[in-house]
Write a protein that holds these residues in place. Structure first.
Motif, PDB file in Angstrom:
ATOM      1  N   THR A   1     -10.706   7.602   1.263  1.00 60.52           N
ATOM      2  CA  THR A   1     -11.373   7.194   2.511  1.00 60.52           C
ATOM      3  C   THR A   1     -10.333   6.708   3.533  1.00 60.52           C
ATOM      4  OG1 THR A   1     -11.858   5.078   1.442  1.00 60.52           O
ATOM      5  CG2 THR A   1     -13.660   6.660   1.569  1.00 60.52           C
ATOM      6  N   THR A   2      -9.520   5.674   3.169  1.00 59.70           N
ATOM      7  CA  THR A   2      -8.552   5.146   4.146  1.00 59.70           C
ATOM      8  C   THR A   2      -7.209   5.890   4.079  1.00 59.70           C
ATOM      9  OG1 THR A   2      -7.544   3.545   2.646  1.00 59.70           O
ATOM     10  CG2 THR A   2      -9.530   2.829   3.809  1.00 59.70           C
TER      11      THR A   2
ATOM     12  N   ARG B   1     -10.447   4.101  -2.167  1.00 59.16           N
ATOM     13  CA  ARG B   1      -9.665   3.692  -0.983  1.00 59.16           C
ATOM     14  C   ARG B   1      -8.792   4.838  -0.503  1.00 59.16           C
ATOM     15  NH1 ARG B   1      -8.790  -1.434   0.913  1.00 59.16           N
ATOM     16  NH2 ARG B   1      -7.176  -0.407   2.120  1.00 59.16           N
TER      17      ARG B   1
ATOM     18  N   ARG C   1       0.843  -1.204   0.000  1.00 57.64           N
ATOM     19  CA  ARG C   1       0.000   0.000   0.000  1.00 57.64           C
ATOM     20  C   ARG C   1       0.874   1.248   0.000  1.00 57.64           C
ATOM     21  NH1 ARG C   1      -4.625  -2.676   2.112  1.00 57.64           N
ATOM     22  NH2 ARG C   1      -5.060  -3.845   0.229  1.00 57.64           N
TER      23      ARG C   1
END
Ligand code: HEM
Ligand code: HEM
Length: 210
Positions: free
Chosen positions: A184-185, A181, A10
Protein backbone atom coordinates in the motif's frame (compact mmCIF):
# COMPACT_ATOMS: atom_id res chain seq x y z
CA UNK A 1 19.43 3.04 20.67
CA UNK A 2 20.98 1.61 17.51
CA UNK A 3 18.64 -1.40 17.50
CA UNK A 4 15.64 0.93 18.02
CA UNK A 5 16.70 2.90 14.97
CA UNK A 6 16.97 -0.35 12.95
CA UNK A 7 13.51 -1.37 14.18
CA UNK A 8 11.87 1.78 12.83
CA UNK A 9 13.97 2.27 9.71
CA UNK A 10 11.87 1.84 6.57
CA UNK A 11 12.99 0.03 3.43
CA UNK A 12 11.39 0.73 0.04
CA UNK A 13 9.78 -2.59 -0.99
CA UNK A 14 7.36 -2.00 -3.87
CA UNK A 15 7.65 0.75 -6.47
CA UNK A 16 4.67 2.65 -7.87
CA UNK A 17 4.62 0.44 -10.99
CA UNK A 18 4.61 -2.74 -8.91
CA UNK A 19 1.81 -1.49 -6.66
CA UNK A 20 -0.23 -0.26 -9.60
CA UNK A 21 0.16 -3.63 -11.34
CA UNK A 22 -0.84 -5.51 -8.17
CA UNK A 23 -3.95 -3.45 -7.45
CA UNK A 24 -5.07 -3.27 -11.09
CA UNK A 25 -4.82 -7.04 -11.37
CA UNK A 26 -6.48 -7.58 -7.97
CA UNK A 27 -9.44 -5.22 -8.68
CA UNK A 28 -10.11 -6.76 -12.09
CA UNK A 29 -9.80 -10.25 -10.60
CA UNK A 30 -12.44 -9.51 -7.91
CA UNK A 31 -14.83 -8.02 -10.50
CA UNK A 32 -14.34 -11.00 -12.85
CA UNK A 33 -14.75 -13.45 -9.96
CA UNK A 34 -18.00 -11.82 -8.77
CA UNK A 35 -19.54 -11.61 -12.26
CA UNK A 36 -18.18 -15.08 -13.19
CA UNK A 37 -19.79 -16.68 -10.11
CA UNK A 38 -23.12 -15.03 -10.93
CA UNK A 39 -22.88 -16.48 -14.46
CA UNK A 40 -21.93 -19.87 -13.03
CA UNK A 41 -25.02 -20.06 -10.77
CA UNK A 42 -28.10 -19.70 -13.00
CA UNK A 43 -30.33 -18.88 -10.01
CA UNK A 44 -28.15 -15.88 -9.07
CA UNK A 45 -27.93 -14.56 -12.61
CA UNK A 46 -31.70 -14.17 -12.83
CA UNK A 47 -32.20 -12.85 -9.26
CA UNK A 48 -29.42 -10.23 -9.41
CA UNK A 49 -29.78 -8.99 -12.97
CA UNK A 50 -30.38 -10.19 -16.50
CA UNK A 51 -27.72 -12.76 -17.33
CA UNK A 52 -26.82 -10.88 -20.50
CA UNK A 53 -25.98 -7.70 -18.52
CA UNK A 54 -23.73 -9.61 -16.11
CA UNK A 55 -22.05 -11.33 -19.05
CA UNK A 56 -21.38 -8.00 -20.75
CA UNK A 57 -19.88 -6.60 -17.54
CA UNK A 58 -17.68 -9.74 -17.30
CA UNK A 59 -16.45 -9.22 -20.86
CA UNK A 60 -15.88 -5.45 -20.55
CA UNK A 61 -13.92 -5.92 -17.31
CA UNK A 62 -11.87 -8.69 -19.00
CA UNK A 63 -11.01 -6.35 -21.91
CA UNK A 64 -10.23 -3.42 -19.53
CA UNK A 65 -8.04 -5.73 -17.41
CA UNK A 66 -6.01 -6.92 -20.42
CA UNK A 67 -5.55 -3.36 -21.75
CA UNK A 68 -4.59 -1.97 -18.30
CA UNK A 69 -2.06 -4.74 -17.58
CA UNK A 70 -0.45 -4.36 -21.03
CA UNK A 71 -0.36 -0.54 -20.61
CA UNK A 72 1.42 -0.87 -17.24
CA UNK A 73 3.92 -3.32 -18.76
CA UNK A 74 4.60 -0.89 -21.62
CA UNK A 75 4.75 2.49 -19.85
CA UNK A 76 5.67 1.40 -16.30
CA UNK A 77 9.14 0.74 -14.89
CA UNK A 78 9.96 -2.26 -17.13
CA UNK A 79 13.48 -2.68 -15.71
CA UNK A 80 12.10 -3.14 -12.23
CA UNK A 81 9.43 -5.61 -13.41
CA UNK A 82 12.04 -7.56 -15.42
CA UNK A 83 14.26 -7.78 -12.30
CA UNK A 84 11.26 -9.03 -10.28
CA UNK A 85 10.57 -11.67 -12.90
CA UNK A 86 14.20 -12.87 -12.96
CA UNK A 87 14.12 -13.25 -9.18
CA UNK A 88 10.73 -14.99 -9.21
CA UNK A 89 11.66 -17.59 -11.82
CA UNK A 90 14.89 -18.61 -10.08
CA UNK A 91 14.22 -21.16 -7.36
CA UNK A 92 17.55 -21.60 -5.51
CA UNK A 93 18.83 -24.05 -2.87
CA UNK A 94 17.50 -21.94 0.02
CA UNK A 95 14.07 -21.87 -1.65
CA UNK A 96 14.06 -25.66 -1.97
CA UNK A 97 15.03 -26.02 1.71
CA UNK A 98 12.29 -23.54 2.68
CA UNK A 99 9.73 -25.50 0.65
CA UNK A 100 10.73 -28.67 2.54
CA UNK A 101 9.81 -26.85 5.77
CA UNK A 102 13.40 -26.08 6.87
CA UNK A 103 14.72 -22.70 8.02
CA UNK A 104 16.48 -20.94 5.14
CA UNK A 105 17.12 -17.24 4.48
CA UNK A 106 14.86 -15.82 1.77
CA UNK A 107 15.37 -13.17 -0.90
CA UNK A 108 12.97 -10.36 -1.88
CA UNK A 109 10.24 -13.00 -2.38
CA UNK A 110 10.10 -16.24 -0.45
CA UNK A 111 9.65 -19.54 -2.30
CA UNK A 112 5.88 -19.58 -1.57
CA UNK A 113 5.49 -16.10 -3.05
CA UNK A 114 7.48 -17.11 -6.13
CA UNK A 115 5.14 -20.06 -6.68
CA UNK A 116 2.11 -17.83 -6.04
CA UNK A 117 3.30 -15.36 -8.68
CA UNK A 118 4.12 -18.05 -11.26
CA UNK A 119 0.66 -19.62 -10.77
CA UNK A 120 -1.06 -16.19 -10.88
CA UNK A 121 0.61 -15.38 -14.22
CA UNK A 122 -0.11 -18.84 -15.68
CA UNK A 123 -3.76 -18.70 -14.55
CA UNK A 124 -4.20 -15.16 -15.95
CA UNK A 125 -2.97 -16.32 -19.39
CA UNK A 126 -5.18 -19.43 -19.29
CA UNK A 127 -8.22 -17.39 -18.14
CA UNK A 128 -7.70 -14.98 -21.03
CA UNK A 129 -7.22 -17.81 -23.57
CA UNK A 130 -10.19 -19.93 -22.44
CA UNK A 131 -12.38 -16.79 -22.02
CA UNK A 132 -11.45 -15.62 -25.51
CA UNK A 133 -12.48 -18.97 -27.03
CA UNK A 134 -15.75 -18.98 -25.03
CA UNK A 135 -16.48 -15.56 -26.53
CA UNK A 136 -15.34 -16.49 -30.06
CA UNK A 137 -17.18 -19.85 -29.99
CA UNK A 138 -20.50 -18.03 -29.60
CA UNK A 139 -19.79 -15.99 -32.72
CA UNK A 140 -18.25 -18.72 -34.88
CA UNK A 141 -19.19 -22.31 -34.06
CA UNK A 142 -15.95 -23.69 -35.58
CA UNK A 143 -14.26 -22.34 -32.42
CA UNK A 144 -16.38 -24.27 -29.94
CA UNK A 145 -14.05 -26.77 -28.23
CA UNK A 146 -15.00 -29.43 -25.70
CA UNK A 147 -13.84 -28.47 -22.22
CA UNK A 148 -13.15 -24.74 -22.75
CA UNK A 149 -15.84 -23.86 -20.18
CA UNK A 150 -14.59 -26.56 -17.82
CA UNK A 151 -11.03 -25.15 -18.02
CA UNK A 152 -12.42 -21.68 -17.21
CA UNK A 153 -14.42 -23.09 -14.24
CA UNK A 154 -11.49 -25.16 -12.86
CA UNK A 155 -9.23 -22.09 -13.06
CA UNK A 156 -11.81 -20.15 -11.04
CA UNK A 157 -11.80 -22.69 -8.23
CA UNK A 158 -8.01 -23.05 -8.19
CA UNK A 159 -7.59 -19.24 -8.09
CA UNK A 160 -10.03 -18.89 -5.22
CA UNK A 161 -8.03 -21.50 -3.25
CA UNK A 162 -4.80 -19.58 -3.92
CA UNK A 163 -6.45 -16.26 -3.05
CA UNK A 164 -7.79 -17.50 0.31
CA UNK A 165 -4.23 -18.43 1.34
CA UNK A 166 -2.90 -15.10 0.01
CA UNK A 167 -5.49 -13.05 1.90
CA UNK A 168 -4.92 -15.02 5.10
CA UNK A 169 -1.18 -14.22 4.99
CA UNK A 170 -1.70 -10.58 3.93
CA UNK A 171 -4.52 -9.64 6.31
CA UNK A 172 -4.68 -12.08 9.25
CA UNK A 173 -1.44 -13.96 10.00
CA UNK A 174 0.31 -11.81 12.66
CA UNK A 175 3.85 -12.45 11.44
CA UNK A 176 3.22 -11.69 7.73
CA UNK A 177 0.50 -9.04 7.73
CA UNK A 178 3.07 -6.21 8.04
CA UNK A 179 3.62 -6.87 4.29
CA UNK A 180 0.38 -4.93 3.68
CA UNK A 181 2.36 -1.72 4.34
CA UNK A 182 4.68 -2.60 1.46
CA UNK A 183 1.94 -3.13 -1.10
CA UNK A 184 0.00 0.00 0.00
CA UNK A 185 2.59 2.63 1.08
CA UNK A 186 5.57 1.02 -0.69
CA UNK A 187 7.72 0.70 2.47
CA UNK A 188 8.26 -1.88 5.22
CA UNK A 189 10.14 -1.88 8.54
CA UNK A 190 13.71 -3.05 8.10
CA UNK A 191 13.47 -5.27 11.21
CA UNK A 192 10.49 -7.13 9.70
CA UNK A 193 12.24 -7.43 6.35
CA UNK A 194 15.38 -8.83 8.03
CA UNK A 195 13.33 -11.58 9.65
CA UNK A 196 11.40 -12.58 6.52
CA UNK A 197 13.67 -11.60 3.62
CA UNK A 198 17.21 -11.64 5.08
CA UNK A 199 19.04 -12.10 1.75
CA UNK A 200 17.17 -9.15 0.23
CA UNK A 201 18.05 -6.78 3.13
CA UNK A 202 21.68 -7.90 2.94
CA UNK A 203 21.80 -7.15 -0.79
CA UNK A 204 20.11 -3.74 -0.28
CA UNK A 205 22.64 -2.73 2.37
CA UNK A 206 25.72 -3.95 0.46
CA UNK A 207 27.81 -1.05 -0.91
CA UNK A 208 27.77 -0.94 -4.74
CA UNK A 209 30.80 -2.50 -6.56
CA UNK A 210 33.38 -0.01 -7.82
C1 HEM B 1 -9.52 -12.22 -20.04
C2 HEM B 1 -10.18 -12.80 -19.07
C3 HEM B 1 -11.56 -13.45 -19.21
C4 HEM B 1 -12.39 -13.57 -20.31
C5 HEM B 1 -12.16 -13.09 -21.74
C6 HEM B 1 -13.58 -14.28 -19.85
C7 HEM B 1 -14.67 -14.62 -20.65
C8 HEM B 1 -15.75 -15.36 -20.26
C9 HEM B 1 -16.83 -15.79 -21.12
C10 HEM B 1 -16.97 -15.46 -22.62
C11 HEM B 1 -17.68 -16.52 -20.38
C12 HEM B 1 -18.94 -17.24 -20.88
C13 HEM B 1 -20.16 -16.56 -20.40
C14 HEM B 1 -21.35 -17.49 -20.58
O1 HEM B 1 -21.47 -18.44 -19.83
O2 HEM B 1 -22.12 -17.25 -21.49
C15 HEM B 1 -17.15 -16.57 -19.02
C16 HEM B 1 -17.73 -17.23 -17.96
C17 HEM B 1 -17.19 -17.33 -16.70
N1 HEM B 1 -16.03 -16.72 -16.25
FE1 HEM B 1 -14.74 -15.62 -17.37
N2 HEM B 1 -13.44 -14.56 -18.50
C18 HEM B 1 -12.22 -14.06 -18.08
C19 HEM B 1 -11.68 -14.12 -16.82
C20 HEM B 1 -12.29 -14.72 -15.75
C21 HEM B 1 -11.76 -14.75 -14.40
C22 HEM B 1 -10.43 -14.10 -13.96
C23 HEM B 1 -12.64 -15.47 -13.65
C24 HEM B 1 -12.59 -15.82 -12.18
C25 HEM B 1 -11.80 -15.29 -11.29
C26 HEM B 1 -13.72 -15.90 -14.51
C27 HEM B 1 -14.79 -16.68 -14.12
C28 HEM B 1 -15.83 -17.08 -14.94
C29 HEM B 1 -16.90 -17.99 -14.53
C30 HEM B 1 -17.04 -18.64 -13.14
C31 HEM B 1 -17.76 -18.12 -15.64
C32 HEM B 1 -19.03 -18.95 -15.71
C33 HEM B 1 -18.74 -20.25 -16.42
C34 HEM B 1 -19.95 -21.15 -16.51
O3 HEM B 1 -21.04 -20.66 -16.77
O4 HEM B 1 -19.72 -22.36 -16.32
N3 HEM B 1 -13.49 -15.42 -15.79
N4 HEM B 1 -15.96 -15.86 -18.98
C1 HEM C 1 -7.56 -7.30 -0.83
C2 HEM C 1 -6.86 -8.08 -1.63
C3 HEM C 1 -5.38 -8.26 -1.59
C4 HEM C 1 -4.47 -7.95 -0.60
C5 HEM C 1 -4.73 -7.32 0.77
C6 HEM C 1 -3.16 -8.35 -1.08
C7 HEM C 1 -1.98 -8.19 -0.39
C8 HEM C 1 -0.72 -8.42 -0.89
C9 HEM C 1 0.51 -8.09 -0.22
C10 HEM C 1 0.62 -7.50 1.18
C11 HEM C 1 1.52 -8.43 -1.05
C12 HEM C 1 3.02 -8.21 -0.80
C13 HEM C 1 3.70 -9.32 -0.08
C14 HEM C 1 5.16 -9.01 0.07
O1 HEM C 1 5.55 -8.13 0.86
O2 HEM C 1 5.97 -9.60 -0.62
C15 HEM C 1 0.94 -9.01 -2.24
C16 HEM C 1 1.65 -9.54 -3.29
C17 HEM C 1 1.08 -10.27 -4.29
N1 HEM C 1 -0.27 -10.40 -4.57
FE1 HEM C 1 -1.77 -9.63 -3.47
N2 HEM C 1 -3.30 -8.92 -2.33
C18 HEM C 1 -4.63 -8.89 -2.68
C19 HEM C 1 -5.19 -9.38 -3.83
C20 HEM C 1 -4.51 -10.12 -4.77
C21 HEM C 1 -5.12 -10.79 -5.89
C22 HEM C 1 -6.63 -10.81 -6.18
C23 HEM C 1 -4.13 -11.41 -6.58
C24 HEM C 1 -4.20 -12.27 -7.81
C25 HEM C 1 -5.29 -12.79 -8.32
C26 HEM C 1 -2.87 -11.11 -5.88
C27 HEM C 1 -1.62 -11.55 -6.28
C28 HEM C 1 -0.43 -11.20 -5.67
C29 HEM C 1 0.87 -11.65 -6.11
C30 HEM C 1 1.14 -12.59 -7.29
C31 HEM C 1 1.82 -11.07 -5.25
C32 HEM C 1 3.36 -11.24 -5.27
C33 HEM C 1 3.75 -12.56 -4.61
C34 HEM C 1 3.24 -12.76 -3.20
O3 HEM C 1 3.45 -11.91 -2.33
O4 HEM C 1 2.58 -13.80 -2.96
N3 HEM C 1 -3.15 -10.32 -4.79
N4 HEM C 1 -0.44 -8.97 -2.12
Amino acid sequence: MASEAAATRRLPRFSRTERLLHWTHASAFFALLATGLILYLPSLSTVIAHRQIVKNVHLYVAAAWAIAVIAILVVGDRRRLAADWREIESIDRDDRRWLRGRRAPQGRFNAGQKINTLLTVAFALLFALSGFFLWLGERDHRFIFDGTGTVHDILTFLSVGLLVGHLYLALIHPSTRHALRGITTGEVDESWARKHHAKWVEAENRPPLR
